[in-house]
Design an enzyme around this catalytic site. Structure first.
Site, mmCIF file in Angstrom:
data_model
loop_
_atom_site.group_PDB
_atom_site.id
_atom_site.type_symbol
_atom_site.label_atom_id
_atom_site.label_comp_id
_atom_site.label_asym_id
_atom_site.label_seq_id
_atom_site.Cartn_x
_atom_site.Cartn_y
_atom_site.Cartn_z
ATOM 1 N N GLU A 209 68.637 67.997 49.133
ATOM 2 C CA GLU A 209 68.611 66.551 48.896
ATOM 3 C C GLU A 209 67.599 65.964 49.871
ATOM 4 O OE1 GLU A 209 70.023 65.178 46.464
ATOM 5 O OE2 GLU A 209 71.429 66.727 45.827
ATOM 6 N N CYS A 243 67.594 57.380 52.062
ATOM 7 C CA CYS A 243 66.706 58.282 51.316
ATOM 8 C C CYS A 243 66.336 57.726 49.951
ATOM 9 C CB CYS A 243 67.343 59.659 51.176
ATOM 10 S SG CYS A 243 68.947 59.665 50.346
#
Length: 454
Positions: A209, A243
């Site tokens: 991720e 993110c």
């Protein structure tokens, strides 16, 4: 901590089969839920120290999401762990087929500092539900939260089942030397490549991720008031250290000025009298200095104040940004929004496609034609239409990246799937044994094989 010994102990414990029963998994999830509730005040103090996060934001983006994920797993786990029947081709008569979920074994979960509770406990929930043992490695950049996590996990689980390894690069390297059955990593692209390289030595499957420069597109049809408010929300949340945070804005030049007015108004509503006491700060001096350097030479339209003593950067908007400027070459990870204008939507598409695939894309429009065009031409991990960030806060959809923004996904059922190997089993009955597959081969049997397998 002797990491080699820890990994061996977890391997031995997993092989006893203790983690496989549904009662064990449910009990482990409930322990995590109850421990998290009991330590909410400790978590708030730790995250105040590490990032100046307000309790409201901690619950909204960290603990609340974890509670929701645990509840979802508790509700559905009994159906997920069952073997599922599958169709059997006639050529395999007489037999039955089924798929059996099996835990990988001993897994490694490595998390970053920006959401230090959510990003380590959400994958852990999947690992527990799937029946694995786990080693957790929180980030050294959020030291107080890391301590709370280590104490919480150590109090409720034996280390041979789930353990926390604190530390920095030395501990990371030691972990990479071990042959885990699965590695789940959340962090930067640079470190993600190192994780994948280390995993390749043992052919260990990975979920990465990562991140990237997630674009926002605002076209002429957008509701500018809502767009400004929702983009500002995504940009100031955790001081932009997210993110999937909106990294830069591509806006039609006809609505740019009106949008900037609305964006400024939204910030004034968020922070009356410029009271930023509930806004997080930049995590450390290294990242603070990186961000202030990115501001150099840029034209500031909104905000721009900085406080080095507090590592605080005011929500800032940049205009007249060059496509190749330093701030457009790397993920910003801060409360700074560069604004670029366009006339033809094709300019946005070409610009996005010329760069690595982002983790998220956000589109503000009231045109279905525009929506279809963007989604049919641009590749990205996930995103929203007329909002930012909130797509990840759902157990009903997987969350993950593509290309440079990552591989694999989790949340809800996909968290269980990520940490599960699905074994395909065909069970043959003995009451009949068709001879056509055996030697000696014959034209007659060949015709039958071709008939059944065409």
């Amino acid at each position: 901590m002797n990491i080699k010994h820890l990994a061996a102990c977890q391997r031995e414990y997993f092989e006893t089969g203790a983690t496989r029963s549904i009662s064990f998994r449910r009990e482990a999830l409930l322990k995590l839920k109850n421990a998290l509730k009991e330590r909410e005040s400790q978590i708030e103090l730790a995250m105040k120290s590490d990032l100046n996060k307000a309790p409201f934001e901690i619950y909204m983006t960290e603990t609340g999401i974890v509670f929701d994920e645990i509840n979802f797993h508790l509700k559905h786990l009994s159906s997920w762990i069952k073997a599922k029947r599958a169709k059997t081709p006639l050529v395999h008569f007489s037999s039955k087929s089924y798929v059996v979920p099996e835990p990988y074994g001993v897994v490694l979960i490595m998390s970053p500092w920006n959401y230090p509770i959510q990003l380590i406990l959400e994958p852990l929930i999947g690992a527990i539900s799937a029946g694995n043992c786990a080693v957790l490695k929180p980030s050294a950049y959020a030291p107080e939260t890391s301590k709370v996590i280590a104490k919480l996990i150590g109090d409720i689980y034996p280390k041979e089942y789930i353990a926390v390894v604190e530390g920095g690069r030395e501990e990371n390297n030691a972990l990479f030397e071990e042959a885990f059955d699965y590695i789940f990593f959340t962090g930067s692209v640079k470190v993600g490549k190192a994780v994948m390289e280390a995993a390749a030595k043992n052919l260990t499957p990975v979920t990465l991720e990562l991140g990237g420069k997630s674009p926002v597109i605002v076209d002429e049809t957008a509701n500018l008031k809502n767009a400004a408010k929702r983009i500002a929300f995504g940009k100031v949340l955790n001081a932009g250290q997210t993110c999937v945070g909106p990294d830069y804005l591509l806006i039609h030049e006809n609505v740019k000025d009106k949008f900037l007015e609305e964006y400024k108004r939204a910030l004034e509503d968020f922070f009356p009298d410029e009271d930023y006491s509930n806004m997080p700060v930049i995590v450390n001096d290294k990242h603070f200095n990186r961000l202030t350097n990115l501001l150099k030479g840029e034209k500031i339209a909104i905000g721009g104040k900085i406080d080095g003593m507090k590592r605080f950067i005011e929500p800032t908007v940049l205009v007249d940004v060059a496509h190749d400027s330093p701030i457009m070459r790397e993920e910003i990870f801060g409360p700074i929004l560069p604004v670029l204008t366009y006339i033809d939507l094709k300019e946005c598409i070409d610009f996005i496609r010329s760069r690595p695939k982002p983790l998220a894309l956000y589109l503000f429009t009231q045109s279905k034609k525009t929506e279809d065009l963007i989604f049919n031409t641009c590749s990205f991990g996930g995103g929203c239409v007329n909002d930012t960030i909130v797509h990840l806060a759902s157990p009903y959809m997987g969350f993950g990246g593509v290309g440079h923004s990552g591989m694999g996904s989790y949340h809800g059922k996909q968290s269980f799937d990520t940490f599960t190997h699905y074994r395909s089993i065909l069970k043959k009955y003995n009451w009949i044994d068709l001879p056509i597959r055996y030697h000696p081969y014959s034209d007659k049997h060949f015709k039958l094989i071709r008939f059944f397998m065409k």
